[in-house]
Every structure is written in C-alpha cells, then in structure tokens.
Motif scaffolding. Structure first.
Motif, PDB file in Angstrom:
ATOM      1  N   GLU A  60      14.301   7.923 -22.417  1.00  0.00           N
ATOM      2  CA  GLU A  60      15.224   7.060 -21.371  1.00  0.00           C
ATOM      3  C   GLU A  60      15.592   7.992 -20.052  1.00  0.00           C
ATOM      4  OE1 GLU A  60      19.508   5.111 -21.604  1.00  0.00           O
ATOM      5  OE2 GLU A  60      18.226   5.044 -23.285  1.00  0.00           O
ATOM      6  N   ASN A  73      10.777   6.990 -13.700  1.00  0.00           N
ATOM      7  CA  ASN A  73      10.765   7.029 -15.388  1.00  0.00           C
ATOM      8  C   ASN A  73      10.208   5.497 -15.577  1.00  0.00           C
ATOM      9  OD1 ASN A  73      12.205   5.440 -17.496  1.00  0.00           O
ATOM     10  ND2 ASN A  73      12.600   7.513 -18.014  1.00  0.00           N
ATOM     11  N   CYS A  93      15.485  -6.316  -8.969  1.00  0.00           N
ATOM     12  CA  CYS A  93      16.068  -4.977  -9.205  1.00  0.00           C
ATOM     13  C   CYS A  93      17.688  -4.816  -9.414  1.00  0.00           C
ATOM     14  CB  CYS A  93      15.591  -3.834  -8.042  1.00  0.00           C
ATOM     15  SG  CYS A  93      16.077  -4.429  -6.440  1.00  0.00           S
ATOM     16  N   LYS A 156       8.512  -2.185 -15.886  1.00  0.00           N
ATOM     17  CA  LYS A 156       9.953  -1.997 -15.455  1.00  0.00           C
ATOM     18  C   LYS A 156      10.133  -0.582 -15.394  1.00  0.00           C
ATOM     19  CE  LYS A 156      11.425  -5.997 -17.900  1.00  0.00           C
ATOM     20  NZ  LYS A 156      12.071  -6.545 -18.986  1.00  0.00           N
ATOM     21  N   LYS A 158      12.470   3.024 -13.709  1.00  0.00           N
ATOM     22  CA  LYS A 158      13.691   3.382 -12.969  1.00  0.00           C
ATOM     23  C   LYS A 158      13.215   4.193 -11.968  1.00  0.00           C
ATOM     24  CE  LYS A 158      16.390   3.838 -17.152  1.00  0.00           C
ATOM     25  NZ  LYS A 158      17.125   4.952 -18.057  1.00  0.00           N
ATOM     26  N   PHE A 178      18.925   4.690  -6.001  1.00  0.00           N
ATOM     27  CA  PHE A 178      18.615   4.593  -7.373  1.00  0.00           C
ATOM     28  C   PHE A 178      18.415   3.059  -8.002  1.00  0.00           C
ATOM     29  CE2 PHE A 178      20.215   5.367 -11.995  1.00  0.00           C
ATOM     30  CZ  PHE A 178      19.421   5.505 -12.576  1.00  0.00           C
ATOM     31  N   TYR A 179      16.874   2.907  -8.094  1.00  0.00           N
ATOM     32  CA  TYR A 179      16.787   1.580  -8.909  1.00  0.00           C
ATOM     33  C   TYR A 179      17.098   1.761 -10.471  1.00  0.00           C
ATOM     34  CZ  TYR A 179      14.659   0.325  -4.213  1.00  0.00           C
ATOM     35  OH  TYR A 179      14.524  -0.038  -2.943  1.00  0.00           O
ATOM     36  N   GLU A 180      18.173   1.502 -10.741  1.00  0.00           N
ATOM     37  CA  GLU A 180      18.422   1.610 -12.285  1.00  0.00           C
ATOM     38  C   GLU A 180      17.543   0.547 -12.939  1.00  0.00           C
ATOM     39  OE1 GLU A 180      22.548   1.327 -13.285  1.00  0.00           O
ATOM     40  OE2 GLU A 180      23.317   1.983 -11.042  1.00  0.00           O
ATOM     41  N   THR A 181      16.990  -0.178 -12.547  1.00  0.00           N
ATOM     42  CA  THR A 181      15.977  -1.255 -13.319  1.00  0.00           C
ATOM     43  C   THR A 181      15.404  -1.811 -11.829  1.00  0.00           C
ATOM     44  OG1 THR A 181      17.405  -1.779 -14.946  1.00  0.00           O
ATOM     45  CG2 THR A 181      15.620  -3.147 -14.711  1.00  0.00           C
TER      46      THR A 181
END
Length: 190
Positions: A60, A73, A93, A156, A158, A178-181
C-alpha cells in the motif's frame, strides 16, 4: 532633458515593480514541488522502490518513480488488455494537492468523481495518446496516462504527477497532483 528624466524614472519604477513581483520562478516552483512531494511521502509513510516489481505487486505504501517523474503504485492491475493509441479511455478519480490543500477548494477544477455511486458524476473521457478531452482539456495530462503502459482495463492505481506532466491548470499553478485513487475503464469494454 525633462522628457529623458521622466523616461528614466518610469524605467526605474518598472524595474522595481517587476523585481518585487510575487511570481515564482520555474526553479522555485520545482523546489516547492519537491518539498511538497517529500512532505507527502513523510506524512503518509510512502517509500520509493528502486525498481519496478516484476510481478507488479505493490504494498500500500510503495511507489516506483517512472521516467516521466510521476510516482506509481498499482492497487489492482486490471485485465491483461493494454490500451492502444487513440483508444477511448474513461477514468474516475479522487484527487488531492499535496502542495496546498486550499488550492483544490479554490479552483473550478476540483476532481472527485470516485466513490459510492460516484458522487452522481460521470467518468471523464480521453483518447489515449492525446492530452485533450471531449469534455474539458483541463482534466487530461501526460502524467495521467503514464500508468496505462503497465495496467489494463478496470485497473486502479495511486499516482503522483509533477506539475510539468500535469494538466494545463497544474502546470500554470505549479501544483503537483496526488491521485489517491484512479481507475481506468476502457470504453470498448463497457
């Protein structure tokens, strides 16, 4: 003589006004971005792997730095099908701005169309290999498309995108994203 003195005075005032400007230089923007990304990594406990994992399995908190300067990631690599040039891709996103959290709320380009019921929004669309969209060119960038060489449909990830690889708005403001998702959906597979 008086006219020459007036011109000199105007020139001096112009030089002082320009030198006192609050506009950051490109070098200052890069330094601020590096500090913000370092702070994000420290706050979240992220680490940068020296190499891309052969099995594409990331913990993670693990990221790999891509050649473009983006950090990736992979949460779920999706299908084995890879995007091809000119293919329509949809994405959803959840975005944050690590440099200045107030920035995201003061811009009309706040992006959050991921989550339960997708917050009543539609996914954004782009053509792979192009940096414009049919809906709004402010939502597509080179950095956003970088992961597609490693992941497939319904993947999916990050993703941290430096401003120079970001959208037009991110580039002009010097804001990394920052694309957290970030979820990719191949239009052909809907």
């Amino acid at each position: 003589m008086k006219s020459g003195l007036n011109r000199l005075l105007i020139l001096c005032i112009s030089i002082v006004a320009v030198s006192c400007s609050n506009t950051k230089s490109y070098t200052e923007m890069l330094e601020d971005e590096e500090d913000a990304i370092d702070r994000l990594f420290d706050e979240k406990g992220f680490e940068v792997l020296p190499d891309f994992p052969e099995d594409t399995v990331f913990l993670e908190n693990q990221f790999v730095k891509l050649k473009s300067g983006s950090y990736l990631n992979i949460i779920d690599k999706g299908s084995d099908e890879r995007a091809v040039y000119n293919q329509k891709i949809l994405y959803r996103c959840y975005v944050s701005y690590p440099m200045d959290s107030s920035y995201i709320y003061n811009t009309p380009y706040y992006i959050q169309n991921y989550g339960p019921h997708s917050n009543g929004t539609s996914p954004f669309e782009f053509t792979y290999g192009s940096y414009a969209t049919s809906s709004d060119p402010m939502y597509v960038s080179e950095g956003l498309q970088d992961p597609l060489q490693y992941v497939g449909d319904r993947a999916k990830v990050k993703l941290i995108v430096p401003f120079r690889k970001g959208t037009y708005n991110d580039q002009s403001s010097g804001q990394p994203v920052f694309y957290e998702t970030l979820e990719y959906i191949f239009e052909d597979n809907l």
